[in-house]
Motif scaffolding. Structure first.
Motif, PDB file in Angstrom:
ATOM      1  N   ASP A   8       0.863  -1.187   0.000  1.00 50.64           N
ATOM      2  CA  ASP A   8       0.000   0.000   0.000  1.00 50.64           C
ATOM      3  C   ASP A   8       0.899   1.237   0.000  1.00 50.64           C
ATOM      4  O   ASP A   8       1.303   1.722   1.052  1.00 50.64           O
ATOM      5  CB  ASP A   8      -0.888  -0.025   1.250  1.00 50.64           C
ATOM      6  CG  ASP A   8      -1.919   1.094   1.245  1.00 50.64           C
ATOM      7  OD1 ASP A   8      -1.741   2.071   0.473  1.00 50.64           O
ATOM      8  OD2 ASP A   8      -2.889   0.976   2.008  1.00 50.64           O
ATOM      9  N   GLN A  61      -0.082   4.222   2.278  1.00 52.88           N
ATOM     10  CA  GLN A  61       0.201   3.979   3.687  1.00 52.88           C
ATOM     11  C   GLN A  61       1.700   4.046   3.940  1.00 52.88           C
ATOM     12  O   GLN A  61       2.160   4.610   4.926  1.00 52.88           O
ATOM     13  CB  GLN A  61      -0.339   2.598   4.068  1.00 52.88           C
ATOM     14  CG  GLN A  61      -0.462   2.336   5.531  1.00 52.88           C
ATOM     15  CD  GLN A  61      -1.689   2.999   6.119  1.00 52.88           C
ATOM     16  OE1 GLN A  61      -2.168   4.015   5.628  1.00 52.88           O
ATOM     17  NE2 GLN A  61      -2.179   2.422   7.181  1.00 52.88           N
ATOM     18  N   ARG A 113       3.442   6.503   6.648  1.00 50.53           N
ATOM     19  CA  ARG A 113       4.033   5.960   7.862  1.00 50.53           C
ATOM     20  C   ARG A 113       5.553   5.935   7.829  1.00 50.53           C
ATOM     21  O   ARG A 113       6.199   6.136   8.861  1.00 50.53           O
ATOM     22  CB  ARG A 113       3.534   4.531   8.087  1.00 50.53           C
ATOM     23  CG  ARG A 113       2.076   4.438   8.329  1.00 50.53           C
ATOM     24  CD  ARG A 113       1.639   5.351   9.473  1.00 50.53           C
ATOM     25  NE  ARG A 113       0.340   4.961   9.966  1.00 50.53           N
ATOM     26  CZ  ARG A 113       0.170   3.982  10.860  1.00 50.53           C
ATOM     27  NH1 ARG A 113       1.214   3.358  11.344  1.00 50.53           N
ATOM     28  NH2 ARG A 113      -1.028   3.655  11.234  1.00 50.53           N
ATOM     29  N   PRO A 130       0.386  -8.020  11.552  1.00 51.54           N
ATOM     30  CA  PRO A 130      -0.513  -6.864  11.673  1.00 51.54           C
ATOM     31  C   PRO A 130       0.216  -5.527  11.779  1.00 51.54           C
ATOM     32  O   PRO A 130      -0.140  -4.566  11.106  1.00 51.54           O
ATOM     33  CB  PRO A 130      -1.277  -7.154  12.964  1.00 51.54           C
ATOM     34  CG  PRO A 130      -1.164  -8.604  13.181  1.00 51.54           C
ATOM     35  CD  PRO A 130       0.123  -9.035  12.551  1.00 51.54           C
ATOM     36  N   THR A 131       1.241  -5.508  12.618  1.00 53.44           N
ATOM     37  CA  THR A 131       1.988  -4.252  12.779  1.00 53.44           C
ATOM     38  C   THR A 131       2.570  -3.807  11.449  1.00 53.44           C
ATOM     39  O   THR A 131       2.522  -2.640  11.083  1.00 53.44           O
ATOM     40  CB  THR A 131       3.155  -4.445  13.759  1.00 53.44           C
ATOM     41  OG1 THR A 131       2.728  -5.290  14.811  1.00 53.44           O
ATOM     42  CG2 THR A 131       3.616  -3.112  14.307  1.00 53.44           C
ATOM     43  N   GLN A 154       1.590  -4.621   8.521  1.00 57.56           N
ATOM     44  CA  GLN A 154       0.573  -4.276   7.526  1.00 57.56           C
ATOM     45  C   GLN A 154       0.177  -2.808   7.649  1.00 57.56           C
ATOM     46  O   GLN A 154      -0.054  -2.138   6.648  1.00 57.56           O
ATOM     47  CB  GLN A 154      -0.648  -5.162   7.737  1.00 57.56           C
ATOM     48  CG  GLN A 154      -1.364  -5.462   6.451  1.00 57.56           C
ATOM     49  CD  GLN A 154      -2.478  -6.453   6.694  1.00 57.56           C
ATOM     50  OE1 GLN A 154      -2.939  -6.630   7.813  1.00 57.56           O
ATOM     51  NE2 GLN A 154      -2.928  -7.087   5.639  1.00 57.56           N
ATOM     52  N   GLU A 155       0.145  -2.346   8.872  1.00 56.06           N
ATOM     53  CA  GLU A 155      -0.223  -0.942   9.064  1.00 56.06           C
ATOM     54  C   GLU A 155       0.755   0.006   8.413  1.00 56.06           C
ATOM     55  O   GLU A 155       0.444   1.157   8.165  1.00 56.06           O
ATOM     56  CB  GLU A 155      -0.261  -0.622  10.556  1.00 56.06           C
ATOM     57  CG  GLU A 155      -1.540  -1.035  11.236  1.00 56.06           C
ATOM     58  CD  GLU A 155      -1.458  -0.719  12.709  1.00 56.06           C
ATOM     59  OE1 GLU A 155      -0.724   0.238  13.056  1.00 56.06           O
ATOM     60  OE2 GLU A 155      -2.107  -1.426  13.485  1.00 56.06           O
ATOM     61  N   LEU A 156       1.968  -0.498   8.180  1.00 52.16           N
ATOM     62  CA  LEU A 156       2.971   0.360   7.552  1.00 52.16           C
ATOM     63  C   LEU A 156       2.856   0.324   6.039  1.00 52.16           C
ATOM     64  O   LEU A 156       3.672   0.908   5.339  1.00 52.16           O
ATOM     65  CB  LEU A 156       4.364  -0.094   7.973  1.00 52.16           C
ATOM     66  CG  LEU A 156       4.622  -0.083   9.478  1.00 52.16           C
ATOM     67  CD1 LEU A 156       5.965  -0.729   9.768  1.00 52.16           C
ATOM     68  CD2 LEU A 156       4.602   1.339  10.013  1.00 52.16           C
ATOM     69  N   GLY A 157       1.871  -0.386   5.541  1.00 53.25           N
ATOM     70  CA  GLY A 157       1.714  -0.471   4.101  1.00 53.25           C
ATOM     71  C   GLY A 157       2.600  -1.549   3.493  1.00 53.25           C
ATOM     72  O   GLY A 157       2.831  -1.586   2.289  1.00 53.25           O
ATOM     73  N   GLU A 167       3.623  -5.655   2.960  1.00 54.21           N
ATOM     74  CA  GLU A 167       3.177  -7.038   3.021  1.00 54.21           C
ATOM     75  C   GLU A 167       4.392  -7.914   3.271  1.00 54.21           C
ATOM     76  O   GLU A 167       5.364  -7.874   2.515  1.00 54.21           O
ATOM     77  CB  GLU A 167       2.526  -7.431   1.694  1.00 54.21           C
ATOM     78  CG  GLU A 167       2.031  -8.869   1.671  1.00 54.21           C
ATOM     79  CD  GLU A 167       1.781  -9.351   0.246  1.00 54.21           C
ATOM     80  OE1 GLU A 167       1.796  -8.503  -0.674  1.00 54.21           O
ATOM     81  OE2 GLU A 167       1.586 -10.558   0.069  1.00 54.21           O
TER      82      GLU A 167
END
Lengths: 340, 329
Positions: free
Chosen positions: A101, A104, A108, A206-207, A209-212, A214
């Protein structure tokens, strides 16, 4: 210089300058394969371009932040960490990730360096957690395969010796060898290396992923012992080998003794057979001779007595220093012609 | 060729606009022509992007593309067998491959499933099968291949026992490694195919551990030697014993023949004399007697002393000082 020539040169120069300006601030840019871009206008993200090709943008105002679309490698530093049993191992992990992403990712992280730093933290801590909850065996191995094929392989691999000898039992040899070489079975594990990698990924997923980002995979590239434990392992390996060597030597000596014993037995047997047979032959010959003699001599025992005595005197008396009286029959006619 | 030719001689060359224009067009055309052709070798393929976007893949031969960077071609060696070695380096691959004799222990020393330490060298070979994927999907392709190779081998070795890895499990590991590597690399769509994984030297770590392993081989040889010694002794001594047995029997037979012949000879002589005796007992007896006494008295080896029966004054005296004579000589 002619006027038209000057005009041409000026036209060309203007053209070139125009082209340069257009390209510089241009309303377009080229996005190459393997790249993706975030278009920023006045610091705000207005668009994300993922497919490669010829793209348009508003000149001057729009900025293009390019990111790679490719799968990126991540390297962990080999660090020492303890297992649940307290053994310190050095784990070298590596991972693959992508900017999934870009929007994102830009907000971030912004740069690849920032991404690497965050990944370092997140992944290493996840791995450390998982390692500290699991046994050494679970980290090193992937399955219980080792226990299933253990014995077969021991005998097969080591008994590559060709021995041709009397009374040598190949099967027994292999059995004893397998015993000497066996190191016992390894504890069964419930989860192996692959599972642990997966778990680390799940923890950090999960952590990240929040940074965009994979996280595509996380694998252990290398496991080894910390230095102080290595000596202990070496000691054990050496004593295992020594045990096997010991077995070979004592087995060989045992076989040798057996063969020598066998040898001695047979030897004795053969020689005593020879003795027995030769005695029988001699005995028979003696008996035959005795028979021949007695058959002949019994034809006239009295003459035999005389004749035998004569023969005997002939053999023995010449060897004696003797004093003989003239009374013997031989001298009968010595003193007188008519004998007395 | 410059279009700013300053005439230095009084002879003036007229530079016309059209001349300059033609020169410029000429340069333009030539530049275009140069950038429009490209060649691809038989061992290669080329990926052509148009304005950055993938357009097509072409094979060997001479090709056209749009000039001036509108289309860019990237050459990818697809028929080239590429190899990577781990734990060692081949310095000069050639007819005789020269190896770097330094170890690369950070690559090669690893743990086995029974927590033993072992040194594994291996080499992989691969081909690029999809040039587009190869170029655009993965960053740092060679490092990725190397990472995956190491991690797969490390995992497979870690699942087996030391003895298995040293010998019987090698082919299985090579096979599985190739399969696993391809599975993982396909997930990344990296565009290659690993064709072989070959394990090279697999040895215990150098130093005293290696010595202990060598000692096992020595012990194997010792064992064979000991057994052979026993076998040898057997093979030499038993025939000897048999020979002795035969000899003893032969000697006995010899004795037997001799004894019987002797007996027959003696008996023949006796029978002959017996016949004469039966013909004429008295004279035969007398004759035999006198012959015997003659033989006895003719002895050269001993003394004979005669004493007359009438002599009565002599006392028989045996002189013991003369030493022992007579009997066996």
């Amino acid at each position: 210089m002619s006027k038209s020539l000057r005009r041409l040169i000026i036209t060309l120069v203007i053209l070139v300058i125009l082209v340069i300006i257009v390209f510089a601030i241009g309303p377009f840019y080229i996005l190459n394969e393997g790249q993706q871009a975030v278009i920023l206008r006045f610091g705000q993200i207005v668009r994300v371009d993922i497919d490669a090709g010829f793209k348009f943008k508003v000149p001057f105002i729009d900025n293009v932040a390019r990111y790679s679309k490719k799968i990126q490698p991540w390297d962990g530093d080999p660090t020492q960490m303890p297992t649940v049993g307290g053994e310190f191992i050095i784990l070298d992990t590596t991972a693959r990730w992508r900017i999934a992403d870009p929007r994102q990712f830009y907000s971030r992280l912004g740069t690849m360096n920032a991404a690497f730093r965050r990944l370092d933290d997140i992944i290493e801590s996840a791995v450390r957690t998982v390692v500290s909850q699991n046994t050494l065996n679970s980290i090193v191995r992937d399955s219980n395969l080792i226990n299933e094929i253990e014995l077969e392989i021991e005998a097969e691999e080591i008994a590559d010796v060709s021995i041709v000898a009397e009374g040598f039992d190949q099967r027994e040899f292999e059995q004893q060898l397998a015993q000497a070489a066996s190191t016992g079975s390894q504890p069964n594990i419930e989860r192996g290396r692959s599972n642990l990698s997966l778990e680390s990924m799940n923890i950090s997923g999960p952590t990240i992923q929040e940074l965009g980002i994979e996280l595509i995979d996380l694998v252990i590239r290398h496991v080894r012992y910390s230095d102080d434990l290595i000596d202990r392992v070496y000691d054990r390996m050496i004593s295992e080998r020594n045990r096997i060597a010991e077995f070979y030597r004592s087995f060989g000596e045992g076989q040798r003794q057996e063969l020598l014993g066998l040898l001695e037995n047979e030897q004795r047997q053969i020689i005593s057979e020879g003795y027995e047979e030769s005695e029988i032959i001699r005995g028979e010959a003696d008996a035959t001779a005795a028979r021949i003699y007695s058959q002949a001599y019994s034809a006239s025992p009295s003459f035999f007595e005389f004749w035998r005595a004569i023969e005997s005197y002939r053999q023995t008396i010449p060897g004696f220093n003797k004093t003989i009286s003239t009374e013997i029959d031989y001298f009968n006619f010595l003193h007188s012609a008519s004998g007395n | 060729m410059s279009d700013n030719e300053q005439p230095k001689k009084p002879r003036r060359v007229i530079i016309t606009t059209s001349m300059v224009l033609m020169v410029l067009i000429g340069i333009f055309v030539i530049a275009g022509a140069i950038t429009v052709f490209f060649q691809v070798d038989a061992t290669e393929q080329a990926v052509v992007t148009r304005l950055g976007k993938y357009h097509r893949t072409v094979g060997a031969g001479l090709h056209f593309k749009m000039p001036f960077g509108i289309e860019i071609h990237h050459i990818v060696p697809t028929e080239l067998n590429q190899s990577m070695s781990f734990g060692y380096r081949a310095l000069e691959p050639g007819i005789i491959t020269v190896y770097d004799t330094r170890d690369y222990p950070e690559e090669s020393v690893m743990l086995t499933g029974d927590i033993n330490i072992i040194d594994v060298e291996w080499v992989i070979q691969f081909l690029i099968t999809n040039p587009r994927d190869w170029l655009f999907n993965v960053e740092d392709t060679y490092k990725t291949i190397s990472d995956i190779s190491k991690s797969v081998i490390n995992r497979l070795v870690g699942d087996q026992s030391l003895n298995a890895v040293l010998g019987p499990a090698r082919p299985a590991i090579e096979d599985q490694a190739r399969i696993d590597m391809n599975d993982i690399l396909d997930q990344y769509a990296i565009g290659i195919n690993v064709t072989t994984v070959e394990l090279k030297d697999i040895v215990p770590p150098s130093g005293r551990v290696e010595e202990a392993f060598k000692d096992v081989q020595d012990a194997q040889q010792d064992m064979e030697r000991l057994i052979n010694e026993g076998q040898q002794a057997y093979n030499t001594e038993i025939p000897k014993a048999r020979g002795e047995k035969e000899r003893a029997i032969q000697i006995a037979r010899g004795y037997a023949t001799e004894r019987v012949n002797q007996a027959e000879g003696d008996v023949a002589r006796f029978n002959a004399v017996l016949r004469e005796y039966l013909n004429d007992p008295n004279t035969t007896r007398t004759r035999l007697y006198y012959e015997m006494v003659e033989d006895v008295f003719n002895s050269k080896t001993a003394e004979t002393t005669l004493i007359d029966k009438g002599l009565q004054n002599f006392i028989p005296l045996l002189n013991l000082n003369q030493g022992q004579q007579g009997g066996a000589q």
